[in-house]
Design an enzyme around this catalytic site. Structure first.
Site, PDB file in Angstrom:
ATOM      1  CE  LYS A 232      -6.494   1.040   2.351  1.00 46.13           C
ATOM      2  NZ  LYS A 232      -5.707   0.766   3.572  1.00 46.13           N
TER       3      LYS A 232
ATOM      4  CD  GLU B 123      -2.784  -1.073   2.481  1.00 48.07           C
ATOM      5  OE1 GLU B 123      -3.986  -0.772   2.369  1.00 48.07           O
ATOM      6  OE2 GLU B 123      -2.239  -1.356   3.568  1.00 48.07           O
TER       7      GLU B 123
END
Length: 119
Positions: free
Chosen positions: A98, A21
């Site tokens: 997200k 990420e």
């Protein structure tokens, strides 16, 4: 209290606890509801007596694409703090989406919603 709402602000960020990420980044989507009294602006027809939502949109996406953090909670708080830095804004409700979260099962979205008020 009146509300100005911005929905679906999009920016690439590098937030999360996983190395992938942080290295690759991903899309985050933000909804913001600003609580304020719009009567002074309505009476005077003066932008200076309200909040410039275009400026807020740019600031929110700058927070998302800015300094990384591990948690969505931290990101949402940073966004709320930025919204509350505008004098007319008395409260801010922030939802961070997200949609590409690293989850191993099918899902549509992961969100956090916080509401903060001026002390």
């Amino acid at each position: 209290m009146d509300r100005i709402t911005l929905r679906g602000l999009r920016a690439k960020g590098f937030h999360g606890v996983l190395p992938r990420e942080r290295a690759e980044g991903q899309l985050f989507v933000v909804d913001v509801v600003l609580g304020l009294d719009t009567r002074p602006a309505a009476a005077s027809d003066d932008l200076a007596r309200t909040v410039d939502y275009g400026a807020v949109a740019e600031e929110v996406t700058a927070v998302v694409s800015g300094r990384p953090c591990d948690l969505l909670e931290t990101l949402a708080q940073r966004i709320a703090d930025q919204c509350l830095s505008h004098g007319a804004v008395r409260e801010a409700e922030v939802t961070v989406h997200k949609p590409q979260a690293p989850i191993t099962v099918p899902f549509d979205d992961v969100t956090i919603t916080i509401k903060r008020s001026r002390a």
